[in-house]
Design a protein around this motif. Structure first.
Motif, PDB file in Angstrom:
ATOM      1  N   ALA A 128      -5.697   1.331  -6.919  1.00  0.00           N
ATOM      2  CA  ALA A 128      -5.512   0.273  -5.934  1.00  0.00           C
ATOM      3  C   ALA A 128      -6.690  -0.690  -5.962  1.00  0.00           C
ATOM      4  CB  ALA A 128      -5.317   0.881  -4.541  1.00  0.00           C
ATOM      5  N   ASN A 185      -1.959  -2.205  -3.987  1.00  0.00           N
ATOM      6  CA  ASN A 185      -1.806  -1.274  -5.095  1.00  0.00           C
ATOM      7  C   ASN A 185      -1.827  -2.009  -6.436  1.00  0.00           C
ATOM      8  OD1 ASN A 185      -1.524   0.893  -3.319  1.00  0.00           O
ATOM      9  ND2 ASN A 185       0.711   0.741  -3.287  1.00  0.00           N
ATOM     10  N   GLN A 226      -5.435   0.946   0.850  1.00  0.00           N
ATOM     11  CA  GLN A 226      -6.438   0.258   0.042  1.00  0.00           C
ATOM     12  C   GLN A 226      -6.081  -1.211  -0.185  1.00  0.00           C
ATOM     13  OE1 GLN A 226      -7.945   2.323  -3.423  1.00  0.00           O
ATOM     14  NE2 GLN A 226      -7.279   4.300  -2.661  1.00  0.00           N
ATOM     15  N   THR A 253       0.809  -1.221   0.000  1.00  0.00           N
ATOM     16  CA  THR A 253       0.000   0.000   0.000  1.00  0.00           C
ATOM     17  C   THR A 253       0.841   1.270   0.000  1.00  0.00           C
ATOM     18  OG1 THR A 253      -0.106   0.056   2.441  1.00  0.00           O
ATOM     19  CG2 THR A 253      -1.833  -1.178   1.264  1.00  0.00           C
TER      20      THR A 253
END
Length: 379
Positions: free
Chosen positions: A268, A252, A249, A229
């Motif tokens: 993401a 990625n 999220q 992330t």
């Protein structure tokens, strides 16, 4: 005793007779099947006229092979109307590629640990000059990006100990070898390197641009995006870490940096696209990286994004089959979005499309499900 001998002889003779009939029946069926197979393979016209068959075989040997070879060669050469040339030389799959800022060099990364920088002075030429870079043992390149010029190349690699970043630059020639170097391409050496970046997670995208926005000093900024992330910013010349951002999220898909070095965008796991702005101080250095906006509208994960050459628009592609163009012209609260829904012939949606923008504002759409190229200038 007299009765036992005739019975034994009779049994042997009967067994031999039975064995003879069995083998005879087997061979008879075998040869009959073989003859039927030969008759089924041969066409009726050839059986009726053996001489014509012989003449046709001679003509095929003398004419069909050169014609088919030429037709196959032309078909392979013209598998697409825009096909210009093919670069060969790698011994394994190509894991990353990147054009230089002037468009005259192309860097390719191979899974065998070799980086090649092709000089595209004439893209239609049959042979190209190239630089060969061998990564340290055990390193597998995942992405490449040019830095200040075509002689500076950043390479992201993955090994057992984690991810690493290498910056290769032109080696300074000695006084005795200066004349020899003029006839050959310059050698590249490691200028700086970082190991175990991104908490040992693999780097999936590596992008670079020349920072020209605001009070930026015009140096090259690199952005490395991991499969986790986090996204990290690097100074292209010194290798200094300029800042980190976290997408929060889960995972990625990719990251991009605007051509003027102002924005960073990340695609993401979710359907939202987050954008950060790079704030520069008066002396041209990076002061901070702050989140400025979040693009919402897709119904599924965003798989690809790119900035327009003027750094004022973003094109995003999603698994929901839609392509959206966002206007982020500094007006964070009044973004304009246009949506294009892509479908295949049978009514299904295109999955995992990717997009690119040209200098004139037109864009191209590619999809892994359907090998086609779509262009639009009115969106």
């Amino acid at each position: 005793m007299d009765t036992v001998v005739p019975i034994a002889v009779l049994s042997v003779a009967l067994g031999a007779l039975i064995a003879f009939f069995v083998f005879w029946n087997y061979f008879w069926n075998y040869f009959r099947e073989r003859s039927s197979d030969v008759q089924s393979i041969a066409p009726p016209e050839a059986l009726k006229n053996p001489a014509s068959k012989h003449s046709q075989s001679i003509s095929k040997k003398s004419h069909s092979k050169p014609h088919s070879h030429a037709s196959n060669k032309e078909a392979n050469k013209r598998h697409h109307q825009l096909d210009l040339n093919t670069l060969k030389g790698h011994s394994d799959s190509v894991t990353g590629l990147c054009f230089s800022f002037d468009g005259c060099s192309l860097a390719t990364a191979c899974a065998d640990g070799v980086i090649r920088v092709f000089k595209l002075d004439d893209a239609s030429s049959k042979s190209f000059k190239f630089l060969r870079i061998n990564l340290p043992a055990g390193c597998h390149p995942t992405a490449v990006a040019f830095s200040d010029d075509a002689s500076s190349l950043a390479v992201a690699s993955q090994a057992l100990v984690g991810s690493s970043l290498y910056m290769y630059g032109e080696e300074k020639p000695t006084a005795t070898g200066e004349m020899k170097q003029q006839a050959k391409l310059p050698l590249l050496e490691i200028k700086w390197e970082h190991h175990k970046v991104h908490d040992k997670r693999a780097i999936i995208t590596l992008v670079g641009t020349v920072a020209t926005y605001g009070s930026a000093d015009g140096s090259t900024i690199l952005a490395s995006c991991s499969e986790g992330t986090d996204i990290m910013l690097w100074h292209g010349k010194t290798g200094k870490n300029l800042g980190n951002v976290d997408t929060n999220q889960l995972k990625n898909n990719m990251a991009a940096i605007s051509p003027n070095g102002r924005f960073i965008a990340a695609a993401a796991f979710t359907a939202d696209v987050k954008i950060w702005e790079i704030i520069y101080s008066k002396d041209g250095s990076v002061k901070e990286v702050s989140k400025v906006m979040q693009l919402k509208g897709h119904k599924s994960a965003v798989t690809w994004l790119c900035f327009a050459p003027n750094s004022e628009q973003i094109i995003t592609a999603s698994k929901d089959g839609s392509i959206r163009k966002w206007n982020i012209n500094g007006m964070y609260n009044s973004m304009i979005c246009c949506c294009l829904l892509l479908r295949v012939d049978k009514g299904g949606l295109l999955h995992s499309p990717s997009v690119d923008l040209d200098l004139d504002g037109s864009f191209r759409i590619r999809s892994s499900r359907r090998r086609s190229l779509c262009e639009d200038k009115d969106m």
